[in-house]
Design an enzyme around this catalytic site. Structure first.
Site, mmCIF file in Angstrom:
data_model
loop_
_atom_site.group_PDB
_atom_site.id
_atom_site.type_symbol
_atom_site.label_atom_id
_atom_site.label_comp_id
_atom_site.label_asym_id
_atom_site.label_seq_id
_atom_site.Cartn_x
_atom_site.Cartn_y
_atom_site.Cartn_z
ATOM 1 N N HIS A 109 0.818 -1.224 0.000
ATOM 2 C CA HIS A 109 0.000 0.000 0.000
ATOM 3 C C HIS A 109 0.842 1.261 0.000
ATOM 4 C CE1 HIS A 109 -1.565 -3.218 2.646
ATOM 5 N NE2 HIS A 109 -2.464 -3.222 1.700
ATOM 6 N N GLY A 126 -9.016 11.879 4.620
ATOM 7 C CA GLY A 126 -9.480 10.702 3.899
ATOM 8 C C GLY A 126 -9.187 10.832 2.411
ATOM 9 N N ARG A 183 -2.153 3.252 -5.343
ATOM 10 C CA ARG A 183 -3.623 3.386 -5.395
ATOM 11 C C ARG A 183 -4.084 4.839 -5.394
ATOM 12 N NH1 ARG A 183 -6.752 -1.356 -3.227
ATOM 13 N NH2 ARG A 183 -5.270 -3.027 -3.352
ATOM 14 N N ILE A 234 -7.786 14.845 9.780
ATOM 15 C CA ILE A 234 -8.555 16.025 9.377
ATOM 16 C C ILE A 234 -9.635 15.558 8.408
ATOM 17 C CG2 ILE A 234 -6.789 17.768 9.825
ATOM 18 C CD1 ILE A 234 -6.084 17.745 6.869
ATOM 19 N N GLY A 235 -10.860 15.935 8.705
ATOM 20 C CA GLY A 235 -11.927 15.463 7.840
ATOM 21 C C GLY A 235 -13.211 16.223 8.070
ATOM 22 N N ASP A 253 -22.524 18.697 7.113
ATOM 23 C CA ASP A 253 -23.933 18.398 6.824
ATOM 24 C C ASP A 253 -24.601 17.905 8.099
ATOM 25 O OD1 ASP A 253 -22.014 16.158 5.955
ATOM 26 O OD2 ASP A 253 -23.865 15.057 6.303
HETATM 27 N N1 HPA Z 1 -21.698 10.328 7.756
HETATM 28 C C1 HPA Z 1 -20.454 9.901 7.874
HETATM 29 N N2 HPA Z 1 -19.406 10.652 7.642
HETATM 30 C C2 HPA Z 1 -19.605 11.917 7.258
HETATM 31 C C3 HPA Z 1 -20.872 12.425 7.111
HETATM 32 C C4 HPA Z 1 -21.969 11.592 7.381
HETATM 33 O O1 HPA Z 1 -23.129 11.985 7.266
HETATM 34 N N3 HPA Z 1 -20.760 13.714 6.693
HETATM 35 C C5 HPA Z 1 -19.449 13.967 6.600
HETATM 36 N N4 HPA Z 1 -18.744 12.888 6.942
#
Ligand code: HPA
Length: 236
Positions: free
Chosen positions: A4, A20, A43, A88-89, A205
């Site tokens: 990987h 990610g 990848r 970080i995400g 969201d």
């Molecule tokens: N679910 C999982 N991970 C996420 C979401 C979600 O609704 N929004 C941003 N990352």
């Protein structure tokens, strides 16, 4: 070298940012690091090492979900000697008090994943952030007057959960702030190998209200999250 990761043994810094998305890794490296070099592209899960405020820092994409993250982090720990991990995400909001754009510091990460069931058997292990990283991240966020929350999150294996927010009802009832897909595996690996880890996520969201971040706010929020994380990396 692994299947990987083709980076050389000394390619990574002790501190690694973990988005990610591979293109987010590229963006962080090219926008904020000096002398950024691509160290892995297997990848297309891109990894870079450079310097930030004079400190050697890496950024490695993990892909989505705990199994994918666990491969990269296991190897970063056991083959590449990495010590500090800053995920970080983005995350989905599960709590009225968390608004779109707010930053969530994951103090502990519950999970619906089977990854830990095999390891812990009858124990309900609580994957948790490193306190030193948590305290420093909170102090830096305070200094910048960023709106942030520190609390429980859930790392879910299912993005499209049946019932939306209601699918997480027991967690909503226990003050969980947000859902993402990687932190629990990161925290568990860090604990196993005596490393430090934290997840810093921007809420994009809200599963309760349906509010979503717009494109401009997404970009500026990602910048705030990246620079907060890099400033944290610079203290380590
Ligand atoms: N679910 C999982 N991970 C996420 C979401 C979600 O609704 N929004 C941003 N990352």
């Amino acid at each position: 070298m692994t299947p990987h990761n083709h980076a050389s043994k000394d390619a990574y810094a002790e501190t690694v940012l973990l988005p990610g998305d591979p293109l987010r890794a590229k963006w962080v490296a090219e926008t904020f690091l000096d002398d950024a070099k691509l160290v892995n592209s297997v990848r297309n899960c891109l990894g870079y090492t450079g310097t930030y405020k004079g400190k050697k820092v890496s950024v490695q994409a993990t892909g989505m979900g705990q199994p994918s993250l666990a491969i990269y982090v296991h190897e970063l720990i056991n083959l590449y000697g990495a010590k500090n991990f800053i995920r970080i995400g983005t995350c989905g909001g599960l709590n009225e008090k968390v608004k779109v754009r707010d930053v969530v510091l994951g103090v502990a990460a519950s999970t619906d994943s089977a990854m830990n069931t095999g390891t812990f058997g009858r124990y309900h292990y609580a994957p948790h952030a490193d306190f030193d990283l948590l305290r420093k991240a909170a102090d830096l966020a305070d200094e910048r007057k960023m709106k942030f929350h520190a609390g429980g999150i859930v790392s879910s294996d299912v993005f499209y959960v049946e019932g939306g927010a209601k699918g997480y009802q027991p967690l909503l009832d226990h003050d969980i702030l947000a859902v993402e897909m990687e932190a629990a595996a990161l925290y568990t690996l860090a604990a196993k190998f005596n490393r430090k880890a934290i997840a810093i996520c921007t809420m994009t969201d809200c599963l309760i209200t349906g509010d979503e971040i717009d494109a401009d706010a997404r970009q500026s929020s990602l910048e705030e999250m990246a620079t907060l994380s890099l400033d944290l990396a610079a203290t380590l």
